[in-house]
Enzyme design. Structure first.
Site, PDB file in Angstrom:
ATOM      1  N   LYS A 175       0.971  -1.147   0.046  1.00  0.00           N
ATOM      2  CA  LYS A 175       0.011   0.062   0.067  1.00  0.00           C
ATOM      3  C   LYS A 175       0.720   1.267   0.132  1.00  0.00           C
ATOM      4  CE  LYS A 175      -2.004   2.714   2.748  1.00  0.00           C
ATOM      5  NZ  LYS A 175      -2.023   4.153   2.033  1.00  0.00           N
ATOM      6  N   PRO A 176       1.067   1.996  -1.227  1.00  0.00           N
ATOM      7  CA  PRO A 176       1.713   3.120  -1.099  1.00  0.00           C
ATOM      8  C   PRO A 176       0.869   4.346  -0.260  1.00  0.00           C
ATOM      9  CG  PRO A 176       0.813   2.668  -3.333  1.00  0.00           C
ATOM     10  CD  PRO A 176       0.305   1.448  -2.569  1.00  0.00           C
ATOM     11  N   THR A 234       4.167   7.757  14.035  1.00  0.00           N
ATOM     12  CA  THR A 234       4.486   6.924  15.223  1.00  0.00           C
ATOM     13  C   THR A 234       2.815   6.701  15.768  1.00  0.00           C
ATOM     14  OG1 THR A 234       6.469   7.849  16.200  1.00  0.00           O
ATOM     15  CG2 THR A 234       5.149   7.158  17.791  1.00  0.00           C
ATOM     16  N   THR A 236       0.276   6.282  13.979  1.00  0.00           N
ATOM     17  CA  THR A 236      -0.415   5.129  13.245  1.00  0.00           C
ATOM     18  C   THR A 236       0.380   4.002  13.615  1.00  0.00           C
ATOM     19  OG1 THR A 236      -0.860   6.802  11.624  1.00  0.00           O
ATOM     20  CG2 THR A 236      -0.824   4.506  10.791  1.00  0.00           C
ATOM     21  N   GLU A 254       8.793   1.427  11.466  1.00  0.00           N
ATOM     22  CA  GLU A 254       9.886   2.355  11.231  1.00  0.00           C
ATOM     23  C   GLU A 254       9.167   3.622  11.267  1.00  0.00           C
ATOM     24  OE1 GLU A 254      12.402   4.638   8.205  1.00  0.00           O
ATOM     25  OE2 GLU A 254      12.244   2.585   7.724  1.00  0.00           O
ATOM     26  N   CYS A 288      12.585  11.055   8.029  1.00  0.00           N
ATOM     27  CA  CYS A 288      12.431  10.580   9.344  1.00  0.00           C
ATOM     28  C   CYS A 288      13.650  10.680  10.104  1.00  0.00           C
ATOM     29  CB  CYS A 288      11.944   9.164   9.675  1.00  0.00           C
ATOM     30  SG  CYS A 288      12.970   7.942   8.701  1.00  0.00           S
ATOM     31  N   GLU A 389       7.908  15.964  16.059  1.00  0.00           N
ATOM     32  CA  GLU A 389       8.391  15.806  14.859  1.00  0.00           C
ATOM     33  C   GLU A 389       7.626  16.812  13.947  1.00  0.00           C
ATOM     34  OE1 GLU A 389       9.953  12.373  11.678  1.00  0.00           O
ATOM     35  OE2 GLU A 389       7.877  12.117  12.696  1.00  0.00           O
ATOM     36  N   GLY A 462      10.390   3.171  16.680  1.00  0.00           N
ATOM     37  CA  GLY A 462       9.984   1.673  15.980  1.00  0.00           C
ATOM     38  C   GLY A 462      10.063   0.575  16.773  1.00  0.00           C
TER      39      GLY A 462
END
Length: 494
Positions: A175-176, A234, A236, A254, A288, A389, A462
């Site tokens: 899934k892109p 994070t 999700t 990740e 990231c 972030e 992660g």
């Protein structure tokens, strides 16, 4: 006018998806590039069932490891041949510079090639016997793998999951990200071509664009999905981890980062300036591992920051298709607005905006998702700006007094993805690197990657590891076999 892919790959077949239409937009101009019909929940189920069936096909199930390696070598060659096309697609979809997207395409080819070599040399083990029997350990595929990837570096991220998953003997449902499906679809065509050349079932790969709420959720909850690989935010990642835990399936995650970059007083200042600039402002900060928190020794803080700001102001902002561009647009106007909101937050927290802090002016930038490279200071490390972030071209600078103060501040974060250290003192570099809570530490360099070197995040950055020889084993299950000796008599034997 260039034609962009709009069909999606479902169960080995290219066709229009039955889901909602998805416009993919050129972030440099705001122009719609293509409208992709996304996958429906029913098509996710169809792809999963076809993938499980394809895995059971003897043509794939019985393929020996060195023969799977030949397939990966062929995919690597096709990706390399198509690097120009893949680069142009990714630049159109993400706004990244052509220099960067070509490097990402070649990185994807390198990942398939390295994984093929690792597979060729992978070994099973005879374990030490503890009795009149022979014991051995073997590895088998986990089954259907869901690979859920982000929008910032799609082709490289795709390869990092697809290559080891196929090497391990699995099938993959990719899934892109909804904002950037085009290069993943193009990569899917290349892999499908290789599968056809080897007379293998094409349903071993599906490429299923769509929202995380619909397609992503259907993937991670489908009963045939036996492993999940996710790269993204994070929060999700937490929801995916919970779903995986409920189903007792392994997941690698990740996630985000707020990586510290350290400049000691003894650093090569020219090298450090270039490294700090590249570490945060390449990819427009949408990485990231971006070095988004800058810690500078107090005795050189003012002079270093002054020179850094002067160089930031000279960075060339423009479309990724312009060879002179160093900082391209952000991936989407909504994301640009999110970055701008964080800079507004920084102002409200008392930050000094040393440069940037707004969208660039002028007709060239009017319709794009641009934001100027921004440097902030005057904030404590405990501020939201220093802790959350931002995922954009925003650097926050902080002074430090000594090594203990540095390590305390650098580690005072929920994230632990990466760190950069600039120093001529190798003993100090070793001490700081070992004390820093991060999965990757760069010393006198930044954002360098090797397919052979494991990559992982600590803390909220992660779970699990990508890259390296063990990446293949992460997509397999281990099985132990005991072979009784011919003359071995069991305790209850007559």
């Amino acid at each position: 006018m260039q034609q962009y892919p709009t069909d999606i790959l479902i169960a080995g077949q290219w066709r229009r998806g039955a889901g909602e239409p998805l416009d993919t937009v050129d972030p440099a101009t705001g122009r719609v590039l293509a409208t992709v019909r996304t996958a429906s929940v029913e098509e996710v189920a169809e792809a999963a069932e076809a993938a499980a069936f394809a895995m059971a096909d003897p043509a794939w199930r019985d393929l020996l490891p060195h023969e799977r390696a030949r397939l990966l070598h062929r995919i690597a060659g096709l990706v390399e041949e198509a690097a120009g096309e893949l680069s142009a697609l990714q630049t159109a979809d993400t706004g990244k510079t052509l220099t960067e997207t070509r490097a990402l395409a070649l990185s994807a080819a390198g990942t398939f090639r390295y994984t093929a070599a690792a597979l060729e040399t992978a070994e099973e083990a005879l374990t030490p016997s503890r009795g009149p029997y022979v014991t051995m350990s073997v590895h088998e595929p986990v089954g259907v793998v869901a690979a859920v990837n982000p929008w910032n570096s799609p082709v490289a991220s795709d390869a990092q999951k697809i290559a080891p998953a196929l090497a391990a003997g699995n099938a993959v449902l990719l899934k892109p990200a909804a904002w950037t499906p085009l290069v993943s679809l193009a990569l899917g065509r290349l892999i499908t071509r290789a599968l056809e050349e080897f007379r293998l079932p094409t349903a071993l790969l599906s490429v299923l664009p769509g929202s995380g709420r619909v397609v992503g959720d259907a993937l991670i909850r489908h009963p045939l999905v036996a492993r999940i690989g996710f790269t993204g935010g994070t929060e999700t990642g937490r929801s995916i981890a919970r779903a995986a835990a409920d189903r007792l399936v392994p997941a690698s995650l990740e996630l985000g980062g707020k990586s510290p970059t350290v400049v000691r007083a003894d650093a090569d200042i020219e090298q450090a300036l270039a490294g700090v600039l590249f570490g945060i402002f390449s990819s427009s900060g949408q990485s990231c591992i971006a070095g988004s928190r800058l810690f500078v020794a107090r005795e050189i803080y003012d002079s270093f920051l002054g020179e850094l700001v002067a160089r930031v102001r000279k960075l060339r902002v423009g479309p990724g298709t312009d060879p002179a561009t160093q900082v391209g647009p952000l991936v989407h106007h909504r994301h640009r607005d999110s970055v701008a909101a964080y800079v507004d937050l920084a102002r409200s927290e008392g930050a000094r905006v040393l440069c940037g802090g707004s969208a660039p002016e002028g007709e060239r930038y009017a319709d794009g998702a641009y934001y100027l490279p921004t440097v902030l200071d005057g904030l404590p490390n405990t501020s939201r700006t220093c802790q959350e972030e931002i995922f954009g071209p925003v650097l926050v600078a902080l002074p430090y007094d000594d090594e203990d103060d540095l390590v305390r501040q650098a580690n005072d974060s929920v994230y632990g993805l990466a760190c950069g250290i600039w120093t001529r003192d190798l003993a100090a570099a070793w001490r700081i690197a070992r004390r820093t809570e991060a999965g990757t530490v760069w010393i006198n360099t930044y954002k360098q990657f090797s397919a052979a070197t494991p990559f992982s995040g600590w803390k909220d950055s992660g779970l699990g590891t990508e890259k390296g020889r063990d990446a293949i084993r992460a997509y397999q299950r281990q099985k132990s076999l005991y072979w009784g000796a011919p003359d071995h008599r069991l305790p209850w034997a007559g």
